[in-house]
Design an enzyme around this catalytic site. Structure first.
Site, short mmCIF file in Angstrom:
data_model
loop_
_atom_site.label_atom_id
_atom_site.label_comp_id
_atom_site.label_asym_id
_atom_site.label_seq_id
_atom_site.Cartn_x
_atom_site.Cartn_y
_atom_site.Cartn_z
N GLU A 137 0.83 -1.21 0.00
CA GLU A 137 0.00 0.00 0.00
C GLU A 137 0.86 1.26 0.00
O GLU A 137 0.52 2.25 -0.65
CB GLU A 137 -0.97 -0.01 1.19
CG GLU A 137 -1.93 -1.18 1.21
CD GLU A 137 -2.69 -1.41 -0.10
OE1 GLU A 137 -3.02 -0.43 -0.79
OE2 GLU A 137 -2.94 -2.58 -0.43
N HIS A 140 1.82 2.34 -3.37
CA HIS A 140 0.78 3.07 -4.11
C HIS A 140 0.88 4.59 -3.89
O HIS A 140 0.70 5.35 -4.83
CB HIS A 140 -0.62 2.61 -3.69
CG HIS A 140 -1.09 1.39 -4.40
ND1 HIS A 140 -1.24 1.33 -5.77
CD2 HIS A 140 -1.46 0.17 -3.93
CE1 HIS A 140 -1.68 0.13 -6.11
NE2 HIS A 140 -1.81 -0.60 -5.02
#
Length: 192
Positions: free
Chosen positions: A149, A152
């Site tokens: 994550e 990202h």
């Protein structure tokens, strides 16, 4: 509200995201929507760029993985009990341990899974949903999800870690995703 997931090829997935402040508009509503979207998509993490918001925000629920381990897998991640956590304006402080492989996938890159090598531990500083600061070290599968994550919000994708031959082998699948030539059981928005 379940939000559409941005598909591979969308420019927002390649942007370095911006920090936010406590007065970010409707933050609690956004967080509620992100959790709902993540669970509706059968994800264990979701970053704001995946819902077309270039901000440094992601959510992680690795408890799902830990709680669903088979009996013979229970010793895979010793001491990792999983987390359900919001990460705002996160910055990795340090990584440690040997790199280990895990077959990763991504809601923005559906139906492609590949082994990615990442370090065992990550020390990360972040703000929680109440903008309280934390510095914590995570390991095991929880560290893995955080790394994914975090990438990202840095404009990176798990496929960036693949060797050139693997990248060439999945090129056609990636093009199909970016053109919307794929069916998934959650809402997606494709690049124009």
């Amino acid at each position: 509200m379940i939000l559409p997931i941005v598909a591979y090829g969308a420019p927002v997935l390649r942007e370095v995201s911006q920090d936010i402040t406590p007065d970010y508009p409707d933050l609690q509503k956004l967080l509620d929507n992100m959790w709902e979207t993540m669970y509706a998509s059968s994800g264990v993490g979701l970053a704001a760029p995946q819902i077309n918001k270039p901000i440094r925000l992601f959510v992680v629920d690795s408890e799902q993985i830990i709680n669903n381990l088979e009996e013979d897998e229970e010793n895979l991640y010793p001491g990792d009990h999983g987390i359900k956590q919001v990460f705002i304006n996160a910055k990795i402080v340090e990584t440690e341990g040997d790199d280990w492989a895990y077959n990763e996938g991504c809601l923005s890159i559906p139906k492609i899974r590949e082994d990615v090598y990442r370090p065992e531990k990550v020390k990360i500083k972040y703000l929680d949903e109440n903008f309280q600061p934390h510095v914590r070290t995570f390991h095991g599968i929880t560290a893995r999800v955080i790394f994914h994550e975090y990438d990202h919000i840095e404009g990176k994708l798990f496929i960036d870690y693949l060797k050139p031959l693997k990248k060439r082998m999945i090129k056609g699948k990636l093009e199909d995703i970016s053109k919307g030539k794929i069916r998934v059981d959650y809402k997606m928005v494709f690049p124009k």
